[in-house]
Design an enzyme around this catalytic site. Structure first.
Site, PDB file in Angstrom:
ATOM      1  N   GLY A 227       0.701  -1.194  -0.144  1.00  0.00           N
ATOM      2  CA  GLY A 227       0.067   0.041   0.097  1.00  0.00           C
ATOM      3  C   GLY A 227       0.615   1.157   0.401  1.00  0.00           C
ATOM      4  O   GLY A 227       2.278   1.730  -0.131  1.00  0.00           O
ATOM      5  N   GLY A 229       2.801   4.939   1.846  1.00  0.00           N
ATOM      6  CA  GLY A 229       2.899   5.108   2.943  1.00  0.00           C
ATOM      7  C   GLY A 229       4.186   5.171   3.547  1.00  0.00           C
ATOM      8  O   GLY A 229       5.053   4.213   2.488  1.00  0.00           O
ATOM      9  N   GLU A 250      -2.740  -3.357  -5.136  1.00  0.00           N
ATOM     10  CA  GLU A 250      -3.440  -2.261  -6.517  1.00  0.00           C
ATOM     11  C   GLU A 250      -3.059  -0.947  -6.980  1.00  0.00           C
ATOM     12  O   GLU A 250      -2.540  -0.544  -8.165  1.00  0.00           O
ATOM     13  CB  GLU A 250      -4.461  -1.540  -4.764  1.00  0.00           C
ATOM     14  CG  GLU A 250      -4.074  -0.793  -4.468  1.00  0.00           C
ATOM     15  CD  GLU A 250      -4.866  -0.836  -2.967  1.00  0.00           C
ATOM     16  OE1 GLU A 250      -4.934   0.796  -3.161  1.00  0.00           O
ATOM     17  OE2 GLU A 250      -5.851  -1.245  -2.894  1.00  0.00           O
ATOM     18  N   LEU A 325      -4.319   4.717  10.489  1.00  0.00           N
ATOM     19  CA  LEU A 325      -4.389   5.768  11.339  1.00  0.00           C
ATOM     20  C   LEU A 325      -4.838   5.525  12.934  1.00  0.00           C
ATOM     21  O   LEU A 325      -4.341   5.791  13.601  1.00  0.00           O
ATOM     22  CB  LEU A 325      -5.362   6.585  11.061  1.00  0.00           C
ATOM     23  CG  LEU A 325      -5.721   6.957   9.911  1.00  0.00           C
ATOM     24  CD1 LEU A 325      -6.581   8.077   9.240  1.00  0.00           C
ATOM     25  CD2 LEU A 325      -4.009   7.839   9.891  1.00  0.00           C
TER      26      LEU A 325
END
Length: 442
Positions: A227, A229, A250, A325
């Site tokens: 992902g 980050g 993705e 988060l």
């Protein structure tokens, strides 16, 4: 440029318009869908903004994911608040800025959605009147390419009542289900411009410590989804000594390039789409886009396929790595909301959390730094602050902070609470334990 036959050349020029004239062709449309991120067409968006101001088109509902600065400057302006209702399905910094600048707190209407369902939402639950998207130049067979963005574009482009493409020579030509024939396109505009670029910040020491805990659980031959980050990028940077990794993700990002170029990531041991690097959208720098261009090993498919948990699980040893988060003491994860404000969106995180764990020997990791706001706030919390659950506690597998890595599967509520408290920063552990006792978790 490829040599076109006379019939294709005539058809191309028949459908070629200026951006201003192309926008006038959607005067009867009420729902306008834009491509995602690098596929958002600046010339068409600017022309649409002008036409809305002059009341030549609209009012419009605007659907898209991950707005760009060009979208922010053209359509996401207070002047158009009475003519345009933005309805993003995933928020970017540009979207958050537009929301903050708006006089009305509800002008930008966020639409919650999981990425593998977005194509269906935009074609079945929302009438797809018109689709604007950036594509690569047409080849000699009459095909354009969606390039960086198969995602929902590959689904919407074949369902929208009117399709207008912005041809940009800087959009890479990619394979898979990214090809679109001129017969599927209503109008064409030409506009060469640099694609949106996103260069990740260097990983912090905390990111690197978290990455170490994940890398030690990645084996040779695993297939990865990575992902966005600092932690995911740090993980990729630490995989140079692995062998025969695969990619079914993705996102295709710059940190993946060195692994492919060195042969570390070759897809040799994948059990599904062997030797192919599968993605649904790409975002990075110019070097990444050049790497994608005409590269037959890299294939883009719609998110409805790439992010479908039933497809993800077909690869044995599937590993999913994403960020969050905050996490509560029962294992619920919030990756999309800060307090009462939407921050991003669900994206494809839950798709891969479920799909990876369902694979044979599959593993799903959700990583987060233990604190926020320079250490003043714990990301391990008694209750999620915004009440938004991205990953239900029943789905979460491994959780990682700089203080450890735990597997939540099979743990009772008290076991989870104790384990998650130990993942928190030491200065918050006693208050978390007190809260857990008062809540009846311990």
């Amino acid at each position: 440029m490829d040599v076109w036959n006379p019939e294709l050349k005539a058809l191309y020029h028949q459908r070629l318009l200026t951006p201003a004239d192309a926008v006038l062709q959607i005067a009867d449309c009420r729902n306008l869908i834009l491509g995602m991120s690098a596929a958002q067409p600046p010339a068409l968006m600017a022309a649409a903004a002008d036409a809305l101001k002059d009341r030549l088109i609209g009012p419009l509902a605007l659907y898209y994911l991950h707005g760009t600065d060009a979208l922010r400057r053209s359509l996401l302006i207070p002047e158009l608040a009475d003519r345009l209702t933005p309805r993003p399905l995933f928020l970017s910094p540009a979207d958050r800025d537009a929301m903050a600048q708006s006089a009305s707190p509800n002008w930008v209407e966020f639409v919650p959605a999981m990425l593998h369902q977005v194509g269906r939402l935009l074609t079945e639950h929302i009438e797809p009147d018109c689709f604007f998207v950036t594509v690569s130049p047409m080849d000699r067979h009459g095909y354009f390419s969606l390039g960086t963005n198969a995602d929902y574009g590959a689904s919407v482009i074949r369902k929208a009542r009117k399709v207008v493409v912005e041809v940009n020579r800087q959009m890479p030509r990619t394979f898979g289900e990214c090809s679109v024939h001129i017969s599927e396109i209503d109008h064409i505009v030409e506009h060469d411009h640099p694609l949106v670029e996103a260069t990740p910040n260097p990983p912090t020491d905390v990111d690197l410590r978290i990455a170490d805990r994940i890398v030690e659980r990645i084996d040779d031959g695993d297939t990865l989804q990575i992902g966005v980050g600092g932690v995911p990028n740090a993980v990729l940077a630490k995989l140079a000594n692995h062998r025969d990794l695969g990619l079914h993700s993705e996102l295709f990002s710059p940190a993946m390039m060195p692994l492919i170029q060195s042969g570390v990531m070759n897809g040799r041991r994948k059990t599904w789409m062997q030797h192919k690097h599968v993605f649904t959208f790409a975002l990075g720098d110019r070097a990444l886009y050049d790497f994608l261009d005409d590269n037959p090993a890299i294939v883009g498919y719609p998110a409805s396929w790439v992010n479908n948990p039933d497809i993800i699980r077909l690869n044995d040893n599937m590993v999913s790595i994403n960020s969050a988060l905050e996490i509560d003491l029962t294992g619920q994860i919030n990756s999309e909301q800060l307090g009462d404000r939407p921050f991003s969106g669900a994206g494809g995180q839950l798709d891969f959390v479920r799909g990876a764990y369902s694979a044979r020997n599959g593993r799903s990791f959700v990583a987060l730094r233990s604190t926020a706001q320079s250490g003043r706030l714990s990301r391990v919390v008694p209750r999620l602050r915004g009440g938004t659950v991205t990953d239900p506690r029943n789905d979460v597998h491994f959780v990682v902070t700089e203080h450890g890595c735990i597997n939540l599967k099979g743990l009772s509520i008290p076991q989870r609470a104790r384990a998650l408290i130990n993942l928190a920063a030491p200065e918050f552990r006693q208050s978390l334990e007190n809260e857990a006792i008062s809540m009846g978790l311990l």
